[in-house]
Design an enzyme around this catalytic site. Structure first.
Site, PDB file in Angstrom:
ATOM      1  N   LYS A  77       0.862  -1.182   0.000  1.00 15.21           N
ATOM      2  CA  LYS A  77       0.000   0.000   0.000  1.00 15.21           C
ATOM      3  C   LYS A  77       0.901   1.236   0.000  1.00 15.21           C
ATOM      4  O   LYS A  77       2.022   1.188   0.525  1.00 15.21           O
ATOM      5  CB  LYS A  77      -0.856  -0.054   1.281  1.00 15.21           C
ATOM      6  CG  LYS A  77      -1.777   1.099   1.476  1.00 15.21           C
ATOM      7  CD  LYS A  77      -2.996   0.994   0.603  1.00 15.21           C
ATOM      8  CE  LYS A  77      -3.757   2.328   0.588  1.00 15.21           C
ATOM      9  NZ  LYS A  77      -4.474   2.553  -0.673  1.00 15.21           N
ATOM     10  N   CYS A 137      -2.002   8.867  -8.014  1.00 13.98           N
ATOM     11  CA  CYS A 137      -3.327   8.719  -7.383  1.00 13.98           C
ATOM     12  C   CYS A 137      -4.202   9.860  -7.921  1.00 13.98           C
ATOM     13  O   CYS A 137      -3.797  11.019  -7.890  1.00 13.98           O
ATOM     14  CB  CYS A 137      -3.192   8.807  -5.861  1.00 13.98           C
ATOM     15  SG  CYS A 137      -4.795   8.811  -5.056  1.00 13.98           S
TER      16      CYS A 137
HETATM   17  C1  SIN Z   1      -6.369   5.522  -2.716  1.00 16.44           C
HETATM   18  O1  SIN Z   1      -5.766   5.253  -1.666  1.00 16.44           O
HETATM   19  O2  SIN Z   1      -7.417   6.174  -2.697  1.00 16.44           O
HETATM   20  C2  SIN Z   1      -5.867   5.032  -4.053  1.00 16.44           C
HETATM   21  C3  SIN Z   1      -4.413   5.185  -4.213  1.00 16.44           C
HETATM   22  C4  SIN Z   1      -4.004   5.404  -5.635  1.00 16.44           C
HETATM   23  O3  SIN Z   1      -4.855   5.522  -6.528  1.00 16.44           O
HETATM   24  O4  SIN Z   1      -2.808   5.520  -5.910  1.00 16.44           O
END
Ligand code: SIN
Length: 299
Positions: free
Chosen positions: A43, A124
């Site tokens: 993550k 993101c």
């Molecule tokens: C998110 O945490 O909302 C998505 C992360 C990403 O799109 O890189």
């Protein structure tokens, strides 16, 4: 047949768990590997802990998902605490996000000991001050890659946004700054509206679209990048079947990441795609996945 060496790392196969899907703890990463992933991306980790957005954070559509999680993560200190001293039998790529080059450099320096490689989240599509807000500008991509390359000897992968009029410019900026690879694409900025509530469904209103619906967009991005860049490209975007994976390799990807398909089909999707790929290589007369990378670029 599927073994690859990429970024100086050995991958049992070129199917990598994408960032943001069942990847918050060392045990979840090990489980993805047991279920067939050749490597994993964590993550995205930032400087401060973030709770993320309120629910709803995911909308399921016929051809994929729109998500806006809001970059939830424990912050670099808690992440380091949890991953320090852990041994993995597969490459662990640590995803990081920051608001400027200094923040990326800070994270890469602090997390160096727990990373086999880094993926820079420059893409993101919906977090204020992060991701694509900075990663749409080739100059920012250049500066962020450059500063992180100066801090670490670990491979640096720049994860690019499709929300731009020219993804190749972003890839070339990363290459000029000596990125070891690019990954493409992150999600496509999107929205879903509840017709009875008459308002956007996601709490953040806007999110990122992933899954089968974006596969042709991602494939085109990989194809265009592969035509212009010399560094490896890791393909991401809607890969759900072995046939999808084959298309990405033929378009020039050296490996692929799988995310939404894990959400939709479970972790067994890794073995399903690996088996299909091996079978395809055998029946088409190839002895290694390397032999098919970029074949579609030659016509
Ligand atoms: C998110 O945490 O909302 C998505 C992360 C990403 O799109 O890189």
């Amino acid at each position: 047949m599927l073994k690859i060496e990429l970024l100086g790392l050995e991958f049992e196969n070129p199917l990598i768990l994408a960032s943001g899907v069942v990847d918050m703890t060392p045990e979840l990463l090990r489980r993805a590997h047991r279920e067939g992933a050749g490597g994993v991306v964590t993550k995205s980790i930032g400087i401060e802990p973030r709770k993320g957005y309120e629910n709803p954070t995911i909308v399921e559509l016929p051809y994929g998902l729109i998500n806006a999680m809001g970059l939830p993560n424990p912050g670099w200190e808690a992440f380091l605490e949890e991953f320090k001293g852990q041994k993995f039998e597969f490459p662990v790529i640590v995803s990081v996000f920051g608001g400027n080059p200094d923040e990326f450099a800070f994270l890469v320096e602090r997390l160096d000991e727990v990373a086999d490689a880094f993926e820079l989240n420059l893409s993101c599509p919906h977090a204020k001050g992060y991701g694509m807000e900075i990663g749409q500008d080739p100059e920012n991509v250049y500066r962020i890659v450059k500063v992180t390359k100066e801090i670490t000897d670990k491979p640096i992968i720049a994860k690019l946004t499709p929300n731009t009029n020219d993804i190749v410019k972003l890839g070339l900026a990363a290459e000029r700054a000596e990125a070891d690879a690019v990954s493409a694409i992150n999600t496509v900025k999107a929205i879903a509206i509840d017709i009875y509530a008459k308002r956007p469904i996601l709490s953040n209103k806007v999110g990122g679209y992933s899954g089968p619906g974006i596969k042709p967009i991602a494939l085109r991005a990989v194809y265009d990048l592969a035509k212009s860049l010399d560094i490896p490209i890791i393909g991401i975007g809607g890969i759900t079947s072995w046939e999808d994976a084959v298309e990405f390799f033929l378009a020039g990807a050296s490996a692929v990441q799988i995310g939404t398909a894990v959400y939709l089909k479970g972790l067994s999707v890794f073995k399903e795609i690996a088996n299909g790929l091996e079978n395809y290589l055998r029946t088409e007369g190839f002895s290694s996945i390397r032999e098919i990378i970029g074949l579609a670029l030659k016509v």
